[in-house]
Scaffold this motif. Structure first.
Motif, PDB file in Angstrom:
ATOM      1  N   GLY A  97      96.108  56.622  90.769  1.00  0.00           N
ATOM      2  CA  GLY A  97      96.544  57.353  91.963  1.00  0.00           C
ATOM      3  C   GLY A  97      97.492  58.487  91.620  1.00  0.00           C
ATOM      4  N   LEU A  98      97.327  59.036  90.420  1.00  0.00           N
ATOM      5  CA  LEU A  98      98.269  60.043  89.927  1.00  0.00           C
ATOM      6  C   LEU A  98      98.255  61.317  90.768  1.00  0.00           C
ATOM      7  N   ASP A  99      97.062  61.822  91.072  1.00  0.00           N
ATOM      8  CA  ASP A  99      96.990  63.086  91.820  1.00  0.00           C
ATOM      9  C   ASP A  99      97.556  62.917  93.226  1.00  0.00           C
ATOM     10  N   ARG A 100      97.234  61.832  93.869  1.00  0.00           N
ATOM     11  CA  ARG A 100      97.706  61.615  95.233  1.00  0.00           C
ATOM     12  C   ARG A 100      99.236  61.555  95.284  1.00  0.00           C
ATOM     13  N   LEU A 101      99.827  60.791  94.370  1.00  0.00           N
ATOM     14  CA  LEU A 101     101.276  60.657  94.393  1.00  0.00           C
ATOM     15  C   LEU A 101     101.960  61.955  93.969  1.00  0.00           C
ATOM     16  N   SER A 102     101.389  62.633  92.964  1.00  0.00           N
ATOM     17  CA  SER A 102     101.970  63.900  92.507  1.00  0.00           C
ATOM     18  C   SER A 102     101.976  64.933  93.628  1.00  0.00           C
ATOM     19  N   ASP A 103     100.895  64.989  94.398  1.00  0.00           N
ATOM     20  CA  ASP A 103     100.841  65.932  95.514  1.00  0.00           C
ATOM     21  C   ASP A 103     101.927  65.621  96.541  1.00  0.00           C
ATOM     22  N   ARG A 104     102.171  64.338  96.785  1.00  0.00           N
ATOM     23  CA  ARG A 104     103.150  63.937  97.797  1.00  0.00           C
ATOM     24  C   ARG A 104     104.589  64.202  97.353  1.00  0.00           C
ATOM     25  N   LEU A 105     104.820  64.283  96.045  1.00  0.00           N
ATOM     26  CA  LEU A 105     106.176  64.567  95.567  1.00  0.00           C
ATOM     27  C   LEU A 105     106.621  65.973  95.931  1.00  0.00           C
ATOM     28  N   GLY A 106     105.661  66.829  96.208  1.00  0.00           N
ATOM     29  CA  GLY A 106     105.977  68.174  96.679  1.00  0.00           C
ATOM     30  C   GLY A 106     106.822  68.960  95.696  1.00  0.00           C
ATOM     31  N   ASP A 107     107.923  69.533  96.184  1.00  0.00           N
ATOM     32  CA  ASP A 107     108.757  70.408  95.352  1.00  0.00           C
ATOM     33  C   ASP A 107     109.912  69.656  94.686  1.00  0.00           C
ATOM     34  N   LEU A 108     109.876  68.328  94.694  1.00  0.00           N
ATOM     35  CA  LEU A 108     110.908  67.573  93.977  1.00  0.00           C
ATOM     36  C   LEU A 108     110.807  67.878  92.479  1.00  0.00           C
ATOM     37  N   PRO A 109     111.866  68.398  91.842  1.00  0.00           N
ATOM     38  CA  PRO A 109     111.788  68.690  90.404  1.00  0.00           C
ATOM     39  C   PRO A 109     111.577  67.408  89.602  1.00  0.00           C
ATOM     40  N   HIS A 110     110.522  67.379  88.822  1.00  0.00           N
ATOM     41  CA  HIS A 110     110.224  66.188  88.032  1.00  0.00           C
ATOM     42  C   HIS A 110     109.220  66.535  86.936  1.00  0.00           C
ATOM     43  N   LEU A 111     109.097  65.637  85.976  1.00  0.00           N
ATOM     44  CA  LEU A 111     108.077  65.716  84.942  1.00  0.00           C
ATOM     45  C   LEU A 111     107.397  64.360  84.843  1.00  0.00           C
ATOM     46  N   LEU A 112     106.136  64.356  84.457  1.00  0.00           N
ATOM     47  CA  LEU A 112     105.453  63.096  84.169  1.00  0.00           C
ATOM     48  C   LEU A 112     105.873  62.623  82.792  1.00  0.00           C
ATOM     49  N   THR A 113     106.180  61.354  82.674  1.00  0.00           N
ATOM     50  CA  THR A 113     106.645  60.808  81.406  1.00  0.00           C
ATOM     51  C   THR A 113     106.036  59.430  81.178  1.00  0.00           C
ATOM     52  N   GLY A 114     106.481  58.742  80.133  1.00  0.00           N
ATOM     53  CA  GLY A 114     106.031  57.386  79.868  1.00  0.00           C
ATOM     54  C   GLY A 114     104.532  57.273  79.720  1.00  0.00           C
ATOM     55  N   GLY A 115     103.984  56.178  80.290  1.00  0.00           N
ATOM     56  CA  GLY A 115     102.552  55.949  80.186  1.00  0.00           C
ATOM     57  C   GLY A 115     101.721  57.010  80.866  1.00  0.00           C
ATOM     58  N   SER A 116     102.241  57.619  81.935  1.00  0.00           N
ATOM     59  CA  SER A 116     101.498  58.677  82.621  1.00  0.00           C
ATOM     60  C   SER A 116     101.323  59.896  81.719  1.00  0.00           C
TER      61      SER A 116
END
Length: 276
Positions: A97-116
């Motif tokens: 569900g990576l794309d769905r959750l990433s889209d919902r994070l919107g403009d929150l500054p973040h990076l994908l890390t760990g297993g993702s």
């Protein structure tokens, strides 16, 4: 889900699956097995280490029985990574569900890390939640997002989501369930350097694998295990097995003799041509 007894977790998952397949409620299963609904609930959450007699009664009530086997330590991880290696990246992204959750994070500054991040960079390591890096100064924004997403925080004591404050500053693991899926957060003072990974028409900002290995012990252990197993597989020779069959040995010797003769002729230079 945070680490627990592997056997307890597997029993919990199998019991849930078998009960659901037979369309039984926890209360109905408890009545059949002569125990309480709360006992079934604790076992299915992996919260309680069940006694063998109770496990046998529960599965007998489902018309099943457990088989006990012994295998090499952590071989379940190898089997899971082997299975993941055969699946497409698109399938794994969709399952997480990576794309769905990433889209919902919107403009929150973040990076994908760990297993993702490891997944997007081609490593077939297990990932059970979307993992992001978030700065501490963005904690309030992240907490507001969790509230809007109906987030519940993982309660390690009760081994279920709920009953804890959402804010990362509050005690508890940085692991939440939301309406968009499960999410883990690594809180940091500054976001690490990122690279861009493209898959299909999407672009992802991820922490490089070398940084993941320095900051995430669990992901680092899985990556080392994957690389070690890959190196072991490459070390296995792919060529034919030598044979002692006399005919084969004769054929090889004849070929060697022909090669030696050709080499000698080449060393002697071109043969003179006789003019008639």
């Amino acid at each position: 889900m945070p680490e627990s007894s592997r056997v307890t977790t597997e029993i919990a998952a199998i019991l849930r699956r078998e009960r659901s397949a037979q369309r039984l409620t926890q209360q109905q299963l408890a009545d059949r097995a002569g125990t309480s609904q709360s006992a079934v609930a604790r076992i299915e959450r992996g919260q309680r280490v069940p006694g063998i007699p109770l496990v046998e009664r529960l599965f007998a009530a489902l018309g099943r029985q457990l088989a006990v086997t012994v295998e090499e330590l952590d071989s379940h991880l190898d089997a899971r990574m082997d299975a993941l290696a055969t699946r497409s990246l698109a399938d794994r992204i969709d399952e997480l569900g990576l794309d769905r959750l990433s889209d919902r994070l919107g403009d929150l500054p973040h990076l994908l890390t760990g297993g993702s991040a490891a997944l997007l960079q081609g490593a077939p390591v297990p990932a059970d939640a979307v993992e992001i890096a978030v700065r501490w100064r963005d904690s309030a924004r992240f907490t507001a997002w969790l509230e809007a997403a109906y987030g519940q925080r993982w309660n390690a004591r009760w081994r279920e989501f709920g009953g804890l404050h959402l804010a990362p500053e509050e005690p508890g693991e940085h692991y939440w369930s939301t309406r968009y899926g499960e999410i883990r957060a690594q809180m940091c003072d500054e976001l690490p350097a990122a690279i861009e990974v493209r898959h299909g028409e999407r672009s992802y900002r991820v922490v490089p694998l070398v940084t993941v290995e320095l900051t995430d012990p669990q992901a680092a252990a899985l990556l080392r295990r994957y690389r070690r197993r890959s190196a072991d597989h490459r070390a296995i020779p792919d060529g034919p097995t030598p044979t002692n069959d006399p005919a084969s040995v004769h054929d090889r010797r004849s070929a060697d003799n022909r090669d030696s003769a050709d080499d000698a002729a080449s060393a002697a230079g071109p043969r003179p041509r006789t003019r008639r």
